[in-house]
Structure formats: structure tokens, C-alpha cells
Design an enzyme around this catalytic site. Structure first.
Site, PDB file in Angstrom:
ATOM      1  N   LYS A 126      -7.970   5.782  -3.361  1.00 34.97           N
ATOM      2  CA  LYS A 126      -7.942   7.232  -3.477  1.00 34.97           C
ATOM      3  C   LYS A 126      -6.607   7.741  -4.011  1.00 34.97           C
ATOM      4  CE  LYS A 126     -11.269   8.455   0.159  1.00 34.97           C
ATOM      5  NZ  LYS A 126     -11.444   9.231   1.424  1.00 34.97           N
ATOM      6  N   PHE A 154      -2.606   9.291 -11.323  1.00 36.32           N
ATOM      7  CA  PHE A 154      -3.403   8.289 -10.612  1.00 36.32           C
ATOM      8  C   PHE A 154      -4.747   8.030 -11.288  1.00 36.32           C
ATOM      9  CE2 PHE A 154      -6.307   6.732  -7.389  1.00 36.32           C
ATOM     10  CZ  PHE A 154      -5.564   5.752  -6.773  1.00 36.32           C
ATOM     11  N   LYS A 182       0.816  -1.216   0.000  1.00 36.80           N
ATOM     12  CA  LYS A 182       0.000   0.000   0.000  1.00 36.80           C
ATOM     13  C   LYS A 182       0.848   1.264   0.000  1.00 36.80           C
ATOM     14  CE  LYS A 182      -3.397  -0.985  -0.492  1.00 36.80           C
ATOM     15  NZ  LYS A 182      -3.890  -1.553  -1.796  1.00 36.80           N
ATOM     16  N   HIS A 210       7.667  -7.072  -1.943  1.00 32.70           N
ATOM     17  CA  HIS A 210       7.368  -6.418  -0.669  1.00 32.70           C
ATOM     18  C   HIS A 210       8.292  -6.947   0.435  1.00 32.70           C
ATOM     19  CE1 HIS A 210       3.873  -4.451  -2.219  1.00 32.70           C
ATOM     20  NE2 HIS A 210       3.099  -5.504  -2.250  1.00 32.70           N
ATOM     21  N   ARG A 254       6.088   5.531   1.954  1.00 26.62           N
ATOM     22  CA  ARG A 254       4.903   6.396   2.072  1.00 26.62           C
ATOM     23  C   ARG A 254       4.625   6.673   3.544  1.00 26.62           C
ATOM     24  NH1 ARG A 254      -1.175   4.559  -0.003  1.00 26.62           N
ATOM     25  NH2 ARG A 254      -2.145   6.643   0.015  1.00 26.62           N
TER      26      ARG A 254
END
Length: 283
Positions: free
Chosen positions: A249, A223, A45, A101, A123
Site C-alpha cells: 500500500k 509510489f 519495511k 538493514h 518509519r
């Protein structure tokens, strides 16, 4: 349901049984990587799928037709995925692009030996947590996250999350001694100025792109444009069902819409305590 109904343990971290297996991990333990391989590395994420669109376009010089002949999960596969063995990547010409990951200390032996280039995207952990909370709550292959408050504490502990603690993951990659073959990017900087990020990645990968091509890649990978393209054009039916969740989002600071002031302060206090040896700054 118990954690073991969803996950198995590998080198001290949880992996999702639906996507990974002891056999797939054995496969990558024995896989031969190359010095000119390229790795996209993120904690879940944190802009993974976004990066999987950007990097191949850079390597193709902006030629989207050649890039889109394969679904993104086949052209930049996760090394830990059970599907990797079926893609015959050992036969693909260089440079190959992989995604993972995995924390640095759990990478396969060949990775440390050949030292391929790594694009590491990090992030704001509060936004990572919110995105993971929504994702885990809608994808049946992950254990239900519970309430947001329950998941906040689970995230800060990190031991029972897929791929382990966000803090441990970031520190494992940020504290690598040999940083010459790693570029570190912030998700927030990519949102603010994608053209600059594309240019930085291209320079790191020794790809000479003119301004027009950089602008073209950045526009294609905005995006909203990427979400529409991948949600509508994926050639893998199983991925189609998940696309809406992969792209929720993509904004910076969504945590402000979910966490109370008290929860945010507690999160920041834990983050400050756990990240004393790494410099990370977000709003």
C-alpha cells in the site's frame, strides 16, 4: 517449524538463510568500502526499495535511462546479500551505492574506518509492523508470523525477528556520535512531500539539481508510478514474483485499519518505554 529452519544468528541478530549466509557475512567483514560510498539504511519495511529508486536517480541527475540499465537490486545491492560477491562491486567506479538493514553496531569494520555517507529512513513502527506481518505471511522464506496479535508481541520483543528489534535498530543509528555523514529521513515526510525529500537528499549528496529535475525525480518515484514500473519491468524473474508483496500500500497510518484501540495504546506504551533516549514522533 523452528526458527533455525529459516534463520541463522549473526552478532546477536537473526538473518534469513535464503538471502544471507555465514559466508556472505564473512565476505562483507573483509570488504573494503570507500569514503565516497553511499549507504541506504533502513529497518525492513521502511521504504527501502523506494529509496533504492530515488538515490540513483539523484546521482544520475535524473537520467533514468542510465539508472535502469541494471535491476534495482544490482545497482544498489544489500551488503549482506549472498549475491554481492557475484556483482564485483570492488571493481565498480565511485560513487557506489549500497543498501543494508544491518544495525549500526553490526556493520563491517571497513565501514567504521572510512565513514561513508548514510541515508537513514525510519518509519512509524506500527506501520512497519503491519507491513512486515503481511510480508512475512506471504513470502515462504520467512517464518509464519501467526496471528496479528501474536506478531504484535513478537515485534515489540524483537529478538526473534530478522535484523532484530525495530527499537534497537533505530536507536543504534540515531545515537551515532558522528552524525555529520548521516541524513535522517521520515517515511511519512517523504509521502507528504517527496520533492522536499529529494531536494534534501540531493543537497546531502552534494548533487546540484534544478527544480525541474527534482520534480521529475519525485514524479517518477511516486509510489503508484514506481510500483507499476518495477512490477512490470523487472529483469529478474525471481524478483517479479515478489514485487507485488514489496509494494503493498505504501500509505501512512495503515495500522489504524488493523489494530484495536487497546492494542495501539499498548504498542505506544512499549514504544515510549523503549525509546526514552531517542526523539521520534509519528501520528
Amino acid at each position: 517449524m523452528a526458527d533455525t529452519d529459516f534463520y541463522f544468528e549473526y552478532k546477536g541478530i537473526y538473518l534469513t538463510s535464503f538471502y544471507h549466509s555465514p559466508e556472505s557475512m564473512k565476505y562483507i567483514e573483509e570488504f573494503s568500502f570507500r569514503p565516497d560510498d553511499i549507504f541506504i539504511v533502513t529497518y525492513p519495511k521502511s521504504g527501502t526499495t523506494w529509496s533504492q529508486e530515488i538515490v540513483p536517480l539523484i546521482m544520475s541527475g535524473g537520467d533514468s535511462v542510465s539508472v535502469e540499465t541494471l535491476p534495482y537490486q544490482d545497482r544498489t545491492p544489500w551488503i549482506e546479500d549472498t549475491r554481492l560477491a557475484d556483482l564485483h562491486f570492488e571493481e565498480r567506479p565511485s560513487p557506489r551505492i549500497f543498501t543494508t538493514h544491518m544495525p549500526y553496531n553490526t556493520m563491517p569494520p571497513s565501514f567504521y574506518k572510512v565513514k561513508p555517507k548514510v541515508i537513514y529512513v525510519k518509519r512509524n513502527p506500527k506501520d512497519v509492523m503491519i507491513s512486515a506481518f503481511h510480508y512475512f505471511g506471504k513470502i515462504p522464506h520467512y517464518k509464519d508470523p501467526g496471528t496479528l496479535t501474536e506478531f504484535l508481541h513478537k515485534f515489540l520483543d524483537g529478538s526473534k525477528l530478522p535484523y532484530g528489534s525495530w527499537f534497537d535498530h533505530v536507536k543504534s543509528w540515531m545515537n551515532v556520535e558522528d552524525k555529520e555523514r548521516i541524513i535522517y529521513l521520515n517515511y511519512e515526510d517523504m509521502v507528504q512531500n517527496l520533492e522536499d525529500s529529494v531536494a534534501s537528499i540531493a543537497k546531502f549528496l552534494d548533487k546540484s539539481l534544478d527544480t525541474e529535475v527534482i520534480e521529475k525525480i519525485a514524479k517518477k518515484c511516486l509510489f503508484k508510478n514506481m510500483k507499476n514500473r518495477l512490477s512490470n519491468n523487472s529483469t529478474n524473474p525471481s524478483i517479479d514474483e515478489r514485487m507485488a508483496e514489496l509494494f503493498r500500500k505504501g500509505i501512512v497510518g495503515d495500522w489504524k485499519n488493523h489494530l484495536s484501540e487497546e492494542e495501539a495504546k499498548y504498542f505506544d506504551a512499549v514504544c515510549k518505554e523503549k525509546m526514552t533516549d531517542v526523539k521520534c514522533k509519528w501520528d
